[in-house]
Design an enzyme around this catalytic site. Structure first.
Site, short mmCIF file in Angstrom:
data_model
loop_
_atom_site.label_atom_id
_atom_site.label_comp_id
_atom_site.label_asym_id
_atom_site.label_seq_id
_atom_site.Cartn_x
_atom_site.Cartn_y
_atom_site.Cartn_z
N SER A 55 0.85 -1.18 0.00
CA SER A 55 0.00 0.00 0.00
C SER A 55 0.89 1.23 0.00
O SER A 55 2.06 1.18 0.41
CB SER A 55 -0.91 -0.03 1.24
OG SER A 55 -0.65 1.09 2.06
N LYS A 56 0.31 2.33 -0.48
CA LYS A 56 1.12 3.55 -0.54
C LYS A 56 1.51 4.01 0.85
O LYS A 56 2.37 4.85 1.01
CB LYS A 56 0.36 4.64 -1.30
CG LYS A 56 0.26 4.28 -2.78
CD LYS A 56 -0.15 5.43 -3.65
CE LYS A 56 -0.27 4.92 -5.09
NZ LYS A 56 -1.49 5.32 -5.74
N ARG A 57 0.87 3.43 1.85
CA ARG A 57 1.22 3.80 3.22
C ARG A 57 2.39 3.00 3.79
O ARG A 57 2.85 3.26 4.88
CB ARG A 57 0.00 3.65 4.13
CG ARG A 57 -1.03 4.74 3.90
CD ARG A 57 -2.21 4.55 4.82
NE ARG A 57 -2.85 3.26 4.56
CZ ARG A 57 -3.91 3.12 3.79
NH1 ARG A 57 -4.49 4.14 3.25
NH2 ARG A 57 -4.42 1.93 3.58
N ASP A 58 2.86 1.99 3.03
CA ASP A 58 4.02 1.21 3.46
C ASP A 58 5.27 2.09 3.35
O ASP A 58 5.96 2.08 2.35
CB ASP A 58 4.23 0.01 2.52
CG ASP A 58 3.55 -1.24 3.02
OD1 ASP A 58 3.53 -1.43 4.25
OD2 ASP A 58 3.05 -2.01 2.19
#
Ligand code: GLU
Length: 479
Positions: free
Chosen positions: A257-260
């Protein structure tokens, strides 16, 4: 379609910069085109106006070109035969086609307001309906009701009328036969009341008008495909062949995810850190594909040759950062010196110590790291580790210096080094050899205390190179 030219596309929304998932989709479409002598098209799906970001389109395109994924047609080099390459520039075309569907009885105007739709949804939820479906109240409006809505100033959207109990099936290039039932889908909006088409409609019009033959895209689009197939069917158009690539997962097996935050996601980040575009291309290729012979390092041409759509991975692709580092370092090692000097130059420029040195000397020092670094920016840290000696030692380092033999080794080394006229590789090796003979110690017991004395860390380039960089005087001082 037997003899038709393969045409594929990468169609990002300009809502962000080129990231791993997008780049992988682009890469496999590109390979598909190149493998079969076709064209790779770059076009823009910019109908989600609020989420569009300034500069995203340009950076998407230029990052692709940086990777060597070079479009045959793009927003910058359109083929006039295929019209506009940005959706917001062709709203009239979508409207025309949507109205055609209405005329044919396959679509209808919907005057429901956002509030009414929200209420409808709530009621369905209360009645235990799991996934909301439009209740078709506008399908059967009388002319009077329509007039009344118009008089109220309501502007309609257009919905596709899904046929009842209709099987929508296709052969997915990755997963084989897939089928859906139209009853599970419901009448969805194809044109919003603001005159902007929805993704599922615009993409069909674009793919058809641009004569796209194959679509490789992310698994998240699988459930969109039956909606798109229904539109093809209504128009009597032949759909492209679809393939839905598996998700990319992080090392914990979770969808990337782009939050990783601990995994760099954007191509520009890799470029800034000194990753080699050919290496990223190679790595992305491994993220969707397993070579028959287990080969892992591929030039673009080799990837193209090896690529076989039937071998696209059917299990999630793991984003393995260690592998990426390995692939990248392999490409750095393979560079000829001239290429390497150009590649490393922007990073060398960040090390103060090197700034006033003559070019030859800079190159000499850069070369010491060619086989050591995994990416360009790493040279800055490795050099600074040497030049700015770390003062605070950690426990492991302290333990090495606390060994009984350590002071003796360091003293011997210092004494012998002081006598040298030239601190070249051969002379330094000889000193270590002599210390080994005189003390009976071996390997780490000799090297580590000296390494820690010199740099404060236990890793780094060859010791004679460290001494070369520091110079004899500074080396003696540190010892
Ligand atoms: N704009 C869509 C996306 O970025 C493209 C989907 C498709 O390839 O059809 O996901």
């Amino acid at each position: 379609m037997a003899n038709e030219k393969v045409r594929v596309r990468y169609a990002p929304s300009p809502t962000g910069y080129l990231h791993i998932g997008g780049a992988r989709s682009a890469l496999f479409n590109y390979l598909y085109a190149k493998k079969f002598g076709g064209d790779f098209v770059f076009r823009i799906e910019d109908t989600d106006v609020e989420r569009n970001i300034e500069g995203a389109e340009e950076s998407q395109l230029h990052d692709l070109i940086w990777l060597g994924i070079i479009p045959d047609e793009s927003t910058e080099h359109p083929n006039p035969k295929y019209g506009k390459y940005r959706q917001m520039e062709k709203l009239d075309i979508y409207r025309e086609y949507a109205e055609k569907l209405v005329e044919m009885g396959y679509a209808y105007y919907c005057y429901c307001t956002t509030e009414e739709l929200a209420e409808m949804k709530e009621e369905q939820l209360r009645n235990g309906v799991k996934s909301f479906k439009y209740d078709r109240r506008c399908l059967t409006l009388t002319p009077e009701e329509i007039e009344k809505y118009k008089a109220e100033g309501r502007v309609p959207s257009i919905r596709l009328k899904m046929p009842a109990n209709h099987t929508l099936k296709f052969h997915d290039l990755v997963r084989g036969d897939v089928s859906f039932n139209s009853d599970d889908i419901g009448d969805f909006v194809i044109m919003k009341s603001n005159g902007i088409p929805t993704y599922n409609f615009a993409v069909v019009i674009d793919d058809h008008l641009m004569e796209i033959t194959h679509v490789l895209r992310g698994e998240e689009h699988l459930s969109n495909t039956p909606k798109q197939l229904q539109i093809y069917e209504y128009f009597g158009w032949e759909p492209p062949k679809f393939g839905h690539m598996t998700i990319i997962v992080n090392p914990n097996g979770k969808k990337l995810s782009k939050r990783d935050l601990n995994i760099l996601q954007f191509m520009s980040q890799y470029r800034d850190l000194g990753y080699v575009p050919e290496a990223i291309f190679n790595f992305l290729f491994l993220l969707g594909y397993t070579d028959q012979n287990g080969q892992e390092i591929f030039t673009k041409e080799e990837a193209c040759k090896s690529f076989d759509p039937a071998r696209l991975s059917t299990s999630p692709a793991m984003f393995d950062q260690k592998k990426l580092l390995w692939v990248n370092s392999t490409y750095i090692k393979k560079m000829d010196n001239e290429t390497y000097f150009n590649f490393i130059d922007p990073f060398i420029g960040k090390v103060d110590f090197l700034k006033n040195l003559p070019l030859d000397r800079k190159n000499e020092i850069s070369l010491m790291f060619k086989n050591e670094i995994n990416y360009g920016a790493q040279i800055v840290d490795l050099l600074n580790d040497i030049i700015v000696k770390k003062d605070e030692l950690d426990d492991a380092e302290k333990e090495i210096l606390a060994k009984e033999s350590a002071p003796k080794v360091c003293a011997l080394f210092k004494e012998k080094l002081a006598l040298l006229n030239e601190t070249n590789k051969e002379n330094i090796s000889n000193i270590f050899y002599e210390i080994k003979n005189e003390t009976g110690l071996k390997g780490k017991d000799i090297y580590m205390p000296i390494r820690i004395k010199l740099t404060g860390v236990m890793h780094g380039i060859e010791m004679y190179n460290i001494i070369d960089i520091l110079g004899k005087e500074e080396t003696l001082k540190r010892l």
